[in-house]
Write a protein that holds these residues in place. Structure first.
Motif, mmCIF file in Angstrom:
data_model
loop_
_atom_site.group_PDB
_atom_site.id
_atom_site.type_symbol
_atom_site.label_atom_id
_atom_site.label_comp_id
_atom_site.label_asym_id
_atom_site.label_seq_id
_atom_site.Cartn_x
_atom_site.Cartn_y
_atom_site.Cartn_z
ATOM 1 N N LEU A 308 0.853 -1.156 0.049
ATOM 2 C CA LEU A 308 0.093 -0.084 0.021
ATOM 3 C C LEU A 308 0.821 1.070 -0.072
ATOM 4 O O LEU A 308 0.497 2.164 -0.629
ATOM 5 N N ASN A 309 1.970 1.112 0.624
ATOM 6 C CA ASN A 309 2.825 2.396 0.866
ATOM 7 C C ASN A 309 3.485 2.663 -0.744
ATOM 8 O O ASN A 309 3.726 3.970 -0.961
ATOM 9 N N ASP A 310 3.604 1.771 -1.433
ATOM 10 C CA ASP A 310 4.159 1.955 -2.786
ATOM 11 C C ASP A 310 3.082 1.753 -3.754
ATOM 12 O O ASP A 310 3.216 1.801 -5.153
ATOM 13 N N HIS A 311 1.621 2.238 -3.311
ATOM 14 C CA HIS A 311 0.549 2.173 -4.393
ATOM 15 C C HIS A 311 0.255 1.192 -5.388
ATOM 16 O O HIS A 311 -0.260 1.248 -6.273
ATOM 17 N N TRP A 312 0.542 -0.050 -4.678
ATOM 18 C CA TRP A 312 -0.134 -1.242 -5.446
ATOM 19 C C TRP A 312 -1.458 -1.628 -4.753
ATOM 20 O O TRP A 312 -1.799 -1.397 -3.719
ATOM 21 N N LYS A 313 -2.275 -2.192 -5.819
ATOM 22 C CA LYS A 313 -3.372 -2.905 -5.331
ATOM 23 C C LYS A 313 -3.043 -4.108 -4.776
ATOM 24 O O LYS A 313 -2.245 -4.904 -5.239
ATOM 25 N N ILE A 314 -3.894 -4.746 -3.940
ATOM 26 C CA ILE A 314 -3.689 -5.791 -3.403
ATOM 27 C C ILE A 314 -4.718 -6.928 -3.553
ATOM 28 O O ILE A 314 -5.851 -6.517 -3.069
ATOM 29 N N TRP A 315 -4.751 -8.081 -4.097
ATOM 30 C CA TRP A 315 -5.734 -8.903 -4.713
ATOM 31 C C TRP A 315 -5.415 -10.346 -3.409
ATOM 32 O O TRP A 315 -4.232 -11.143 -3.746
ATOM 33 N N ILE A 316 -6.268 -10.559 -2.702
ATOM 34 C CA ILE A 316 -5.939 -11.580 -1.750
ATOM 35 C C ILE A 316 -7.101 -12.713 -1.785
ATOM 36 O O ILE A 316 -8.328 -12.541 -1.406
ATOM 37 N N HIS A 317 -6.347 -13.880 -1.832
ATOM 38 C CA HIS A 317 -7.534 -15.187 -2.238
ATOM 39 C C HIS A 317 -7.839 -15.540 -0.587
ATOM 40 O O HIS A 317 -6.927 -15.698 0.127
ATOM 41 N N ALA A 318 -9.043 -15.251 -0.534
ATOM 42 C CA ALA A 318 -9.598 -15.734 0.847
ATOM 43 C C ALA A 318 -11.055 -16.326 0.749
ATOM 44 O O ALA A 318 -11.954 -15.544 0.520
ATOM 45 N N ILE A 319 -11.058 -17.604 0.742
ATOM 46 C CA ILE A 319 -12.421 -18.361 0.701
ATOM 47 C C ILE A 319 -13.227 -18.374 1.967
ATOM 48 O O ILE A 319 -14.329 -18.024 2.051
ATOM 49 N N GLY A 320 -12.623 -19.086 2.859
ATOM 50 C CA GLY A 320 -13.043 -19.446 4.388
ATOM 51 C C GLY A 320 -13.069 -18.177 5.058
ATOM 52 O O GLY A 320 -12.213 -17.327 4.853
ATOM 53 N N ASP A 321 -13.952 -18.381 6.257
ATOM 54 C CA ASP A 321 -14.131 -17.142 7.209
ATOM 55 C C ASP A 321 -13.085 -16.955 7.855
ATOM 56 O O ASP A 321 -12.718 -15.663 8.389
ATOM 57 N N ARG A 322 -12.300 -17.845 8.093
ATOM 58 C CA ARG A 322 -10.867 -17.553 9.012
ATOM 59 C C ARG A 322 -9.708 -16.718 8.218
ATOM 60 O O ARG A 322 -9.393 -15.809 8.701
ATOM 61 N N ALA A 323 -9.840 -17.160 6.924
ATOM 62 C CA ALA A 323 -8.876 -16.367 6.168
ATOM 63 C C ALA A 323 -9.408 -14.780 5.892
ATOM 64 O O ALA A 323 -8.407 -13.866 5.948
ATOM 65 N N ILE A 324 -10.683 -14.713 5.746
ATOM 66 C CA ILE A 324 -11.393 -13.369 5.528
ATOM 67 C C ILE A 324 -11.139 -12.839 6.686
ATOM 68 O O ILE A 324 -10.659 -11.413 6.748
ATOM 69 N N ASP A 325 -11.338 -13.120 7.915
ATOM 70 C CA ASP A 325 -11.129 -12.424 9.082
ATOM 71 C C ASP A 325 -9.718 -12.312 9.485
ATOM 72 O O ASP A 325 -9.518 -11.034 10.144
ATOM 73 N N LEU A 326 -8.754 -12.782 9.049
ATOM 74 C CA LEU A 326 -7.473 -12.432 9.135
ATOM 75 C C LEU A 326 -7.192 -11.243 8.434
ATOM 76 O O LEU A 326 -6.273 -10.330 8.989
ATOM 77 N N ILE A 327 -7.400 -10.857 7.030
ATOM 78 C CA ILE A 327 -7.238 -9.657 6.360
ATOM 79 C C ILE A 327 -8.052 -8.659 7.021
ATOM 80 O O ILE A 327 -7.325 -7.566 7.322
ATOM 81 N N LEU A 328 -9.331 -8.709 7.675
ATOM 82 C CA LEU A 328 -9.946 -7.777 8.311
ATOM 83 C C LEU A 328 -9.176 -7.360 9.846
ATOM 84 O O LEU A 328 -8.854 -6.118 9.936
ATOM 85 N N SER A 329 -8.737 -8.431 10.303
ATOM 86 C CA SER A 329 -8.101 -7.988 11.662
ATOM 87 C C SER A 329 -6.750 -7.501 11.475
ATOM 88 O O SER A 329 -6.147 -6.440 12.297
ATOM 89 N N SER A 330 -5.999 -7.913 10.541
ATOM 90 C CA SER A 330 -4.903 -7.348 10.317
ATOM 91 C C SER A 330 -4.855 -5.825 9.827
ATOM 92 O O SER A 330 -3.961 -4.803 10.186
ATOM 93 N N ALA A 331 -6.040 -5.616 8.959
ATOM 94 C CA ALA A 331 -6.054 -4.117 8.512
ATOM 95 C C ALA A 331 -6.404 -3.090 9.574
ATOM 96 O O ALA A 331 -5.787 -2.119 9.823
ATOM 97 N N LYS A 332 -7.287 -3.748 10.380
ATOM 98 C CA LYS A 332 -7.676 -3.043 11.697
ATOM 99 C C LYS A 332 -6.533 -2.831 12.717
ATOM 100 O O LYS A 332 -6.331 -1.593 13.105
ATOM 101 N N LYS A 333 -5.717 -3.817 12.779
ATOM 102 C CA LYS A 333 -4.671 -4.038 13.870
ATOM 103 C C LYS A 333 -3.442 -2.684 13.456
ATOM 104 O O LYS A 333 -2.995 -1.942 14.304
#
Length: 502
Positions: A308-333
């Motif tokens: 994000l600091n270098d202005h890239w878009k980030i596409w994250i493969h996340a199918i299951g709820d644990r993977a999805i929640d990991l993205i959201l908690s990381s962004a929030k943290k």
């Protein structure tokens, strides 16, 4: 002014009034009601005689390179049993005894009469000298015979290989053609055939997820004017680090091929029972009852900050709820900014709370409506492997829309057919998945283009690029699988016309 092209007497979905469309320098310039007494001069005139136009589709999630090669070798997409799959591989090898390897693609055991995972033992019965790989339709699991395993055993992380059963998952499967490279002749045939299929389906641009080999080949073919489909490419984590060290940044222009995003894989697939979930899969082995996470929070957080600091878009493969929640908690943290540049791929099993968080953060979603057709109807994969309460909330596209999430559609090449995916969501058996036809087409055109960073594609309005598909009939909820593309234009240039000259 003399226009390049005038398209007369066209119906622009979802409207019913006839329109005349003037195109200049690859863009829509003027759109006026048909039947005016005077019209502007144009170098070329196309009278559609009340046929329907839609903006060309943008498929925001593809594996074009792998898919193109799979189409010309052994495709198992339509086989109805394990025996049929083995017979098809054996027949191909008999006809092509000098082939250096057989890559058989897109099997789905849950569509077979008896769902059974292929075995190394059975592939060895076909050949103990030629490498054979059967890759599952999800692209996250494959079965190798003994020669194929020997070929990769010192090239890949052995954590991804079960040598006894021949099962290989994740990274080595995604890079399969790095280990079994196709010939230049095969590549050229594959790319041209796949591009024609994109045109046949009305697709003008794709968000491509491939290996470094695939990126090089696509870029070279496009530079040599062999490809007219637009490619928005992603890079894997290692290539991303190399590009950063070399001072490279993403490109956001309208070039035919541009580098847009970092691709991160957080989990696997539902069919492989490797998507990371908080519940227990039905009949899953004890070693993988809740799937697998491929990354820890600290590593994910560092990648997110750096990209994000270098202005890239980030596409994250996340199918299951644990993977999805990991993205959201990381962004929030990390209190991340620019979270609109984060895009979650698939998002098949989110919780209602995760949908709310995605909406609040402005995170993008790229979802696959074709998965509904493939696996969400009664008796199909989702119902076979998911608990009932989870099954009833899979791919909740209507909830995502209602909560005002920013989302688009992609096919993940399962199959490459936008109307097949649209038919899935429009006629879904689950109300939580159901979108209107007009909304679904918007998600596969304007919203998909915007998710790739192309803000001037996906609508038939003045100033937008003239990417259009001419249909054989006006779409409705009942005829979606009978619709055919009769002509295709990209930047105002005709690229497909099976009944005339292309």
């Amino acid at each position: 002014m003399i226009f390049d092209l005038l398209i007369k007497n066209a119906i622009i979905f979802p409207e019913s009034e006839l329109k005349d469309i003037y195109i200049k320098s690859g863009k829509f310039d003027q759109i006026e009601p048909s039947g005016k007494k005077t019209s502007y001069p144009a170098l070329s005139i196309l009278n559609l005689r009340e046929k329907t136009l839609i903006p060309a589709f943008t498929d925001a999630h593809t594996h074009f390179f792998q898919w193109s090669l799979g189409r010309i070798q052994v495709s198992l997409e339509q086989v109805e049993s394990y025996d049929d799959a083995l017979n098809k591989i054996s027949a191909y090898l008999s006809l092509n005894p000098d082939t250096p390897a057989v890559i058989a693609t897109d099997f789905d055991q849950y569509r077979w009469i008896k769902p059974i995972l292929p075995s190394k033992k059975d592939l060895d019965k076909i050949s103990t000298s030629c490498p054979i790989v059967m890759r599952r339709i999800c692209g996250h699991l494959a079965v190798f015979n003994s020669p194929a395993l020997k070929k990769i055993e010192n090239l890949v992380d052995k954590r991804f290989i079960d040598f006894k059963e021949g099962i290989v998952v994740e990274d080595p499967v995604l890079k399969i053609y790095n280990y079994f490279p196709p010939s230049p002749e095969m590549i050229n045939q594959a790319l041209q055939s796949a591009q024609q299929e994109c045109f046949r389906q009305g697709i003008s641009a794709v968000g491509e997820i491939t290996s470094s080999l695939g990126r090089k080949i696509i870029a070279r073919a496009s530079h040599q004017h062999q490809l007219k489909v637009k490619f928005r490419l992603s890079v894997n984590q290692q290539d991303f680090k190399n590009l950063q060290q070399g001072g490279f940044y993403p490109s956001l222009g309208d070039d035919p091929v541009s580098l847009r995003a970092l691709k991160i894989f957080l989990d696997g697939s539902i069919g492989g029972k490797t998507a990371a979930v908080s519940f227990v899969y039905k009949d899953a082995p004890a070693s993988a009852r809740r799937g697998i996470l491929l990354m820890e929070q600290n590593e994910l957080g560092e990648l997110l900050k750096s990209a994000l600091n270098d202005h890239w878009k980030i596409w994250i493969h996340a199918i299951g709820d644990r993977a999805i929640d990991l993205i959201l908690s990381s962004a929030k943290k990390l209190h991340l900014k620019n979270t609109e540049n984060i895009r979650i791929e698939h998002f098949e099993l989110p919780s209602p709370e995760a949908i709310d968080q995605v909406a609040d953060m402005g995170i993008q979603l790229c979802v696959q409506p074709n998965f509904i057709n493939n696996w969400s109807f009664p008796g199909q994969l989702y119902q076979q492997v998911l608990p009932d309460e989870i099954y009833r909330f899979n791919n909740p596209l209507k909830e995502i829309l209602n909560r005002k999430c920013n989302f688009c559609f992609g096919s993940d090449n399962m199959p490459v057919n936008p109307f097949y995916g649209i038919q899935g969501t429009v006629n879904s058996p689950l109300p939580v998945q159901r979108l209107s036809l007009t909304e679904a087409i918007k998600r596969y055109t304007f919203h998909s283009a915007r998710c790739l960073g192309d803000t001037n594609r996906g609508k038939i309005i003045p100033g937008f690029q003239a990417d259009i598909a001419v249909l054989n009939q006006f779409p409705d909820e009942n005829n979606l699988l009978q619709i055919e593309v009769e002509q295709m234009y990209i930047d105002g240039e005709k690229v497909y016309d099976p009944y005339g000259e292309s």
